[in-house]
Design a protein around this motif. Structure first.
Motif, mmCIF file in Angstrom:
data_model
loop_
_atom_site.group_PDB
_atom_site.id
_atom_site.type_symbol
_atom_site.label_atom_id
_atom_site.label_comp_id
_atom_site.label_asym_id
_atom_site.label_seq_id
_atom_site.Cartn_x
_atom_site.Cartn_y
_atom_site.Cartn_z
ATOM 1 N N UNK A 9 0.836 -1.202 0.000
ATOM 2 C CA UNK A 9 0.000 0.000 0.000
ATOM 3 C C UNK A 9 0.869 1.249 0.000
ATOM 4 N N UNK A 10 0.269 2.367 -0.386
ATOM 5 C CA UNK A 10 0.954 3.657 -0.333
ATOM 6 C C UNK A 10 2.143 3.721 -1.269
ATOM 7 N N UNK A 11 3.263 4.233 -0.751
ATOM 8 C CA UNK A 11 4.472 4.383 -1.553
ATOM 9 C C UNK A 11 5.445 3.231 -1.359
ATOM 10 N N UNK A 12 5.066 2.241 -0.559
ATOM 11 C CA UNK A 12 5.878 1.036 -0.435
ATOM 12 C C UNK A 12 5.616 0.115 -1.619
ATOM 13 N N UNK A 13 6.518 -0.862 -1.786
ATOM 14 C CA UNK A 13 6.365 -1.821 -2.884
ATOM 15 C C UNK A 13 5.126 -2.669 -2.643
ATOM 16 N N UNK A 14 4.500 -3.082 -3.729
ATOM 17 C CA UNK A 14 3.243 -3.828 -3.648
ATOM 18 C C UNK A 14 3.394 -5.165 -4.383
ATOM 19 N N UNK A 15 4.181 -6.067 -3.810
ATOM 20 C CA UNK A 15 4.385 -7.357 -4.481
ATOM 21 C C UNK A 15 3.162 -8.247 -4.370
ATOM 22 N N UNK A 16 3.125 -9.258 -5.217
ATOM 23 C CA UNK A 16 2.074 -10.264 -5.082
ATOM 24 C C UNK A 16 2.274 -11.004 -3.777
ATOM 25 N N UNK A 17 1.190 -11.398 -3.147
ATOM 26 C CA UNK A 17 1.252 -12.100 -1.873
ATOM 27 C C UNK A 17 1.341 -13.602 -2.054
ATOM 28 N N UNK A 18 0.971 -14.328 -1.028
ATOM 29 C CA UNK A 18 0.447 -13.802 0.240
ATOM 30 C C UNK A 18 1.540 -13.219 1.121
ATOM 31 N N UNK A 19 1.141 -12.278 1.998
ATOM 32 C CA UNK A 19 2.025 -11.782 3.039
ATOM 33 C C UNK A 19 1.647 -12.473 4.351
ATOM 34 N N UNK A 20 2.512 -12.319 5.358
ATOM 35 C CA UNK A 20 2.182 -12.790 6.702
ATOM 36 C C UNK A 20 2.382 -11.643 7.691
ATOM 37 N N UNK A 21 1.756 -11.752 8.848
ATOM 38 C CA UNK A 21 1.914 -10.714 9.868
ATOM 39 C C UNK A 21 3.353 -10.674 10.370
ATOM 40 N N UNK A 22 4.021 -11.825 10.443
ATOM 41 C CA UNK A 22 5.425 -11.850 10.859
ATOM 42 C C UNK A 22 6.305 -11.175 9.813
ATOM 43 N N UNK A 23 6.057 -11.437 8.554
ATOM 44 C CA UNK A 23 6.818 -10.805 7.474
ATOM 45 C C UNK A 23 6.694 -9.286 7.535
ATOM 46 N N UNK A 24 5.493 -8.803 7.810
ATOM 47 C CA UNK A 24 5.267 -7.361 7.869
ATOM 48 C C UNK A 24 5.883 -6.764 9.129
ATOM 49 N N UNK A 25 5.939 -7.554 10.212
ATOM 50 C CA UNK A 25 6.660 -7.115 11.411
ATOM 51 C C UNK A 25 8.150 -6.987 11.109
ATOM 52 N N UNK A 26 8.679 -7.906 10.334
ATOM 53 C CA UNK A 26 10.089 -7.841 9.943
ATOM 54 C C UNK A 26 10.361 -6.600 9.089
ATOM 55 N N UNK A 27 9.393 -6.196 8.278
ATOM 56 C CA UNK A 27 9.525 -4.941 7.513
ATOM 57 C C UNK A 27 9.717 -3.770 8.472
ATOM 58 N N UNK A 28 8.908 -3.746 9.528
ATOM 59 C CA UNK A 28 8.987 -2.647 10.501
ATOM 60 C C UNK A 28 10.308 -2.677 11.260
ATOM 61 N N UNK A 29 10.777 -3.861 11.600
ATOM 62 C CA UNK A 29 12.080 -3.978 12.251
ATOM 63 C C UNK A 29 13.167 -3.426 11.340
ATOM 64 N N UNK A 30 13.022 -3.645 10.040
ATOM 65 C CA UNK A 30 13.967 -3.104 9.083
ATOM 66 C C UNK A 30 14.011 -1.581 9.107
ATOM 67 N N UNK A 31 12.857 -0.964 9.275
ATOM 68 C CA UNK A 31 12.799 0.502 9.382
ATOM 69 C C UNK A 31 13.518 0.961 10.642
#
Length: 268
Positions: free
Chosen positions: A56-78
């Motif tokens: 969503x937004x200005x982040x990359x929008x790859x095909x999924x599926x995504x997981x909640x853990x994967x998205x938490x790892x994105x935030x840890x990266x920030x």
């Protein structure tokens, strides 16, 4: 306002205000900018970090599926990019499941946590709502899809308030003008993360202060989900807004901003 590469994708974030870091994680379909009216209050005390989740937004929008853990790892990266250790975190709806994963899997990175309209698992009704959301996204114009989301998140009290209702009508018009519309694959990826999130047995591992909030009349993620999360986290604080829906934080803006801001400031 950088875009960074982390966890195999590109994540965009913005920073507002100064003070102790506060990571803000938005819900399904929404970019970090939707925190704007809360940040207007919190940025007086906190360095607010607003993340666009993958899809969503200005982040990359790859095909999924995504997981909640994967998205938490994105935030840890920030947080890693910013050189931050333990921070305070607030997550709404899908953002709350991402925050839960952060606290469970990266406990040294979460100092205190606000969970808004959260869930620890989806029942069949919730799974059907996320499927219907994808079906609507595939078939409706942006302004029509906006109506469906509004029906999910706002209470009758808001719909019956003429000033509030006028704002809903304006938001529908603006939905067609979004310069970074969420593609169907982005929503599908996020919905998969929502449906597969199941941490009920892991909530007992959360060892930071937690404030859980929900809306009494939430039809999207009903109040039993909020209460189940609060009951599963040792020592958590629970507040339920009366006559309010999934977007209780908009329907009770002034009280919510002050209540949550004060609680965050009290957590060391």
């Amino acid at each position: 306002m950088p875009t960074i590469t982390t966890n195999g994708t590109n994540i965009y974030f913005e920073e507002k205000g100064a003070g102790e870091p506060l990571l803000l994680i938005m819900g399904i379909t929404a970019p970090g900018s939707v925190w704007e009216k809360h940040v207007a209050h919190w940025a007086k005390s906190f360095r607010c970090i607003l993340v666009d989740n993958r899809g969503v937004g200005k982040s990359y929008k790859p095909a999924g599926p995504y997981t909640s853990l994967q998205m938490a790892q994105d935030c840890i990266g920030v947080l890693d990019h910013l050189g931050l250790g333990a921070v305070k975190v607030a997550g709404v709806s899908m953002g709350s499941i991402i925050a839960q994963r952060m606290a469970i899997h990266f406990p040294t990175r979460v100092k205190a946590m606000v969970l808004m309209c959260p869930w620890a698992r989806c029942d069949n009704a919730a799974k059907a709502i996320f499927q219907h959301m994808k079906d609507c996204k595939a078939r409706l114009k942006p302004e029509e899809f906006s109506v469906y989301i509004q029906l999910l998140i706002f209470s009758k009290q808001s719909w019956d308030n003429e000033e509030f209702h006028a704002g809903l009508l304006e938001d529908r018009k603006n939905a067609a003008l979004d310069p970074n519309p969420q593609p169907l694959i982005g929503l599908e990826g996020q919905a998969a993360a929502c449906v597969t999130h199941d941490v009920l047995e892991d909530l007992a591992k959360v060892n930071c202060p937690v404030f859980v909030l929900g809306g009494e009349e939430d039809i999207f993620t009903p109040v039993w989900m909020t209460k189940e999360v609060a009951a599963g986290i040792p020592g958590s604080v629970l507040h339920i807004y009366k006559k309010s829906g999934h977007a209780f934080h908009w329907e009770n803006m002034e009280d919510f901003n002050e209540r949550v801001g004060d609680w965050l400031k009290d957590q060391g």
